[in-house]
Motif scaffolding. Sequence first.
Motif, PDB file in Angstrom:
ATOM      1  N   THR A 169      62.454  24.863  37.838  1.00 29.88           N
ATOM      2  CA  THR A 169      61.274  24.130  37.413  1.00 29.88           C
ATOM      3  C   THR A 169      60.321  25.035  36.642  1.00 29.88           C
ATOM      4  OG1 THR A 169      59.353  22.893  38.197  1.00 29.88           O
ATOM      5  CG2 THR A 169      60.176  24.613  39.646  1.00 29.88           C
ATOM      6  N   ARG A 170      59.526  24.426  35.781  1.00 29.89           N
ATOM      7  CA  ARG A 170      58.521  25.191  35.040  1.00 29.89           C
ATOM      8  C   ARG A 170      57.290  25.465  35.897  1.00 29.89           C
ATOM      9  NH1 ARG A 170      58.513  21.907  29.243  1.00 29.89           N
ATOM     10  NH2 ARG A 170      60.696  22.306  28.680  1.00 29.89           N
ATOM     11  N   HIS A 171      57.156  24.751  36.990  1.00 28.28           N
ATOM     12  CA  HIS A 171      55.998  24.914  37.865  1.00 28.28           C
ATOM     13  C   HIS A 171      56.276  26.054  38.844  1.00 28.28           C
ATOM     14  CE1 HIS A 171      54.531  21.173  36.189  1.00 28.28           C
ATOM     15  NE2 HIS A 171      55.677  20.596  36.495  1.00 28.28           N
ATOM     16  N   LYS A 172      55.888  27.242  38.465  1.00 29.64           N
ATOM     17  CA  LYS A 172      56.236  28.445  39.207  1.00 29.64           C
ATOM     18  C   LYS A 172      55.670  28.459  40.625  1.00 29.64           C
ATOM     19  CE  LYS A 172      56.570  31.271  35.013  1.00 29.64           C
ATOM     20  NZ  LYS A 172      56.096  32.490  34.311  1.00 29.64           N
ATOM     21  N   LYS A 173      54.545  27.793  40.848  1.00 25.79           N
ATOM     22  CA  LYS A 173      53.937  27.821  42.183  1.00 25.79           C
ATOM     23  C   LYS A 173      54.835  27.146  43.226  1.00 25.79           C
ATOM     24  CE  LYS A 173      51.258  23.529  41.802  1.00 25.79           C
ATOM     25  NZ  LYS A 173      49.902  22.917  41.907  1.00 25.79           N
ATOM     26  N   LEU A 174      55.696  26.217  42.784  1.00 27.83           N
ATOM     27  CA  LEU A 174      56.599  25.555  43.724  1.00 27.83           C
ATOM     28  C   LEU A 174      57.617  26.534  44.293  1.00 27.83           C
ATOM     29  CD1 LEU A 174      57.374  22.187  41.860  1.00 27.83           C
ATOM     30  CD2 LEU A 174      55.581  22.672  43.535  1.00 27.83           C
TER      31      LEU A 174
END
Length: 204
Positions: A169-174
């Motif tokens: 995913t591009r959402h690194k915080k996940l």
Amino acid sequence: MDEVLAISALQHYAYCPRQYALIHVEQVWSENRYTAEGRILHKRVDSTEPEQRGDTRFERGVSVLSKTLGLTGKLDLLEIKSGNPPRYTPVEYKRGKPKTEDWDRVQLCAQALCIEEMRNVDVAEGAIWYWEVRQRVIVEIDARLREITTEVIGNARSLLSEGVTPPPTRHKKLCRACSLADICQPQRFRADRSGDYITRLFEE
């Protein structure tokens, strides 16, 4: 329908399609503090006996199935309030905190859809109990959530059928809270630019 999906898998897909594929396509799993606490929490919930309080019955560990959607799973808790017709409220237990994203709500909505099909009733709302903050959040099973959930079911089924694990995913915080981070190695995949290089070669 050939492939029956676990309702819990929908939360994995909604959170991160790659996480979903690693678990349900590649059959890999790794546990961290969060998953261990969640497993213990659900074990405690499932071990509790059904009970009646006033006009409401509380049933735990209820198995559900939707032949139409190809879903199966087990509810943490099903509240049945007496009436004509009775009011059914699925309750899902989560170890963390309420979220703005629909990950948990998709799982709850899928449970509601199964109840509707099995018992021929309408489920207007469900609830999620967040253990970390001791908060019960009411979730409306409205048209928007139903549409999102149906889309997730279709996408999850397609990914399972294709058998191809997507990129991180591009959402690194996940990735920071994901128990599969060491297996997934998202930073390594993000640093790999070979795919972009090959694409540019063909474009030229």
